[in-house]
Motif scaffolding. Structure first.
Motif, PDB file in Angstrom:
ATOM      1  N   GLU A 238       0.831  -1.217   0.000  1.00  0.00           N
ATOM      2  CA  GLU A 238       0.000   0.000   0.000  1.00  0.00           C
ATOM      3  C   GLU A 238       0.859   1.257   0.000  1.00  0.00           C
ATOM      4  O   GLU A 238       0.327   2.364   0.052  1.00  0.00           O
ATOM      5  CB  GLU A 238      -0.931  -0.015   1.218  1.00  0.00           C
ATOM      6  N   ARG A 239       2.177   1.076  -0.015  1.00  0.00           N
ATOM      7  CA  ARG A 239       3.148   2.167  -0.063  1.00  0.00           C
ATOM      8  C   ARG A 239       2.893   3.210   1.028  1.00  0.00           C
ATOM      9  O   ARG A 239       2.718   4.395   0.771  1.00  0.00           O
ATOM     10  CB  ARG A 239       3.151   2.820  -1.442  1.00  0.00           C
ATOM     11  N   ARG A 240       2.905   2.718   2.257  1.00  0.00           N
ATOM     12  CA  ARG A 240       2.698   3.592   3.412  1.00  0.00           C
ATOM     13  C   ARG A 240       3.648   3.167   4.522  1.00  0.00           C
ATOM     14  O   ARG A 240       4.305   2.131   4.426  1.00  0.00           O
ATOM     15  CB  ARG A 240       1.244   3.528   3.894  1.00  0.00           C
ATOM     16  N   GLN A 241       3.712   3.968   5.573  1.00  0.00           N
ATOM     17  CA  GLN A 241       4.552   3.647   6.722  1.00  0.00           C
ATOM     18  C   GLN A 241       4.004   2.424   7.458  1.00  0.00           C
ATOM     19  O   GLN A 241       2.794   2.212   7.506  1.00  0.00           O
ATOM     20  CB  GLN A 241       4.595   4.828   7.700  1.00  0.00           C
ATOM     21  N   PHE A 242       4.896   1.668   8.046  1.00  0.00           N
ATOM     22  CA  PHE A 242       4.512   0.561   8.921  1.00  0.00           C
ATOM     23  C   PHE A 242       3.857   1.169  10.152  1.00  0.00           C
ATOM     24  O   PHE A 242       4.392   2.092  10.763  1.00  0.00           O
ATOM     25  CB  PHE A 242       5.768  -0.227   9.320  1.00  0.00           C
ATOM     26  N   GLU A 243       2.669   0.691  10.524  1.00  0.00           N
ATOM     27  CA  GLU A 243       1.925   1.250  11.651  1.00  0.00           C
ATOM     28  C   GLU A 243       1.916   0.272  12.821  1.00  0.00           C
ATOM     29  O   GLU A 243       1.212  -0.737  12.799  1.00  0.00           O
ATOM     30  CB  GLU A 243       0.494   1.582  11.238  1.00  0.00           C
ATOM     31  N   MET A 244       2.688   0.625  13.860  1.00  0.00           N
ATOM     32  CA  MET A 244       2.750  -0.219  15.058  1.00  0.00           C
ATOM     33  C   MET A 244       1.382  -0.375  15.705  1.00  0.00           C
ATOM     34  O   MET A 244       1.084  -1.419  16.291  1.00  0.00           O
ATOM     35  CB  MET A 244       3.734   0.377  16.072  1.00  0.00           C
ATOM     36  N   SER A 245       0.545   0.646  15.607  1.00  0.00           N
ATOM     37  CA  SER A 245      -0.771   0.584  16.258  1.00  0.00           C
ATOM     38  C   SER A 245      -1.615  -0.574  15.735  1.00  0.00           C
ATOM     39  O   SER A 245      -2.477  -1.075  16.439  1.00  0.00           O
ATOM     40  CB  SER A 245      -1.530   1.904  16.071  1.00  0.00           C
ATOM     41  N   ARG A 246      -1.330  -1.030  14.538  1.00  0.00           N
ATOM     42  CA  ARG A 246      -2.091  -2.148  13.982  1.00  0.00           C
ATOM     43  C   ARG A 246      -1.710  -3.485  14.607  1.00  0.00           C
ATOM     44  O   ARG A 246      -2.439  -4.458  14.448  1.00  0.00           O
ATOM     45  CB  ARG A 246      -1.913  -2.202  12.471  1.00  0.00           C
TER      46      ARG A 246
END
Length: 195
Positions: free
Chosen positions: A139-147
């Motif tokens: 998805e060409r986005r930052q890795f999200e720790m919150s997920r």
């Protein structure tokens, strides 16, 4: 007692949310709006998720095939486990379905497959984290720790006994070192000082 109950209820709610909303590795995989050749190229460059494996120094070897990308995770030349992303074209080639799998290895020093089987919440955490790595890459986005926080909470709750046991062992070892240090100091003290 009320505070403990409230905290326990909060942890249970986290686990339920985790199981209901983001249970790892849907059986049919996830479809991303990326052609399979692009998905394969992007995933071939993807790293392991951050902060999940602690301070262990891990090596990753990638095997790339037409319909899969495999990350072989090793420590000191011993395979621990591997992630396999199975890729299949969707929407007349405009998208790619990715099914992610995690398989433990039977290493020289330890049976990592058994460790993963014996600790399903840790296994789920590893899967959820890698799913987020795959999703953020495609998805060409930052890795999200919150997920991955719900999976981390579930793993912490499931591993609480081991954490407590480890802390108790560390405290006992520290007490033994202190006792030994005092005994050595007392033995080395001149007799005139001890009176």
């Amino acid at each position: 007692m009320t505070m403990k109950f409230a905290f326990g209820a909060f942890l249970v709610a986290c686990v339920v949310g985790y199981l209901y909303y983001i249970f790892p590795n849907p059986a049919d995989g996830t479809v991303y709006p990326v052609p399979i050749t692009q998905a394969r190229q992007d995933l071939a460059k993807a790293e392991l998720p951050p902060f999940v494996f602690g301070s262990q120094s891990l090596d990753v070897v990638r095997n790339i095939g037409d319909a899969q990308v495999v990350w072989i995770v090793r420590r000191k030349s011993e395979e621990l486990f591997r992630y396999t992303a199975e890729l299949s074209p969707e929407e007349k080639g405009a998208a790619t379905r990715v099914k992610l799998r995690l398989d433990g290895a039977k290493g020289r020093t330890e049976d990592y497959a058994k460790n993963l089987a014996d600790n399903p919440k840790i296994r789920d955490l590893y899967l959820v984290a890698m799913q987020e790595r795959v999703a953020s890459t495609l998805e060409r986005r930052q890795f999200e720790m919150s997920r991955i926080h719900p999976a981390m909470a579930a793993a912490a709750v499931a591993n609480m006994g081991n954490i407590r046991k480890s802390a108790d062992e560390a405290a006992a070892a520290a007490a033994e070192i202190e006792r030994s240090t005092i005994q050595r100091a007392y033995r080395n003290e001149p007799a005139s000082v001890r009176r």
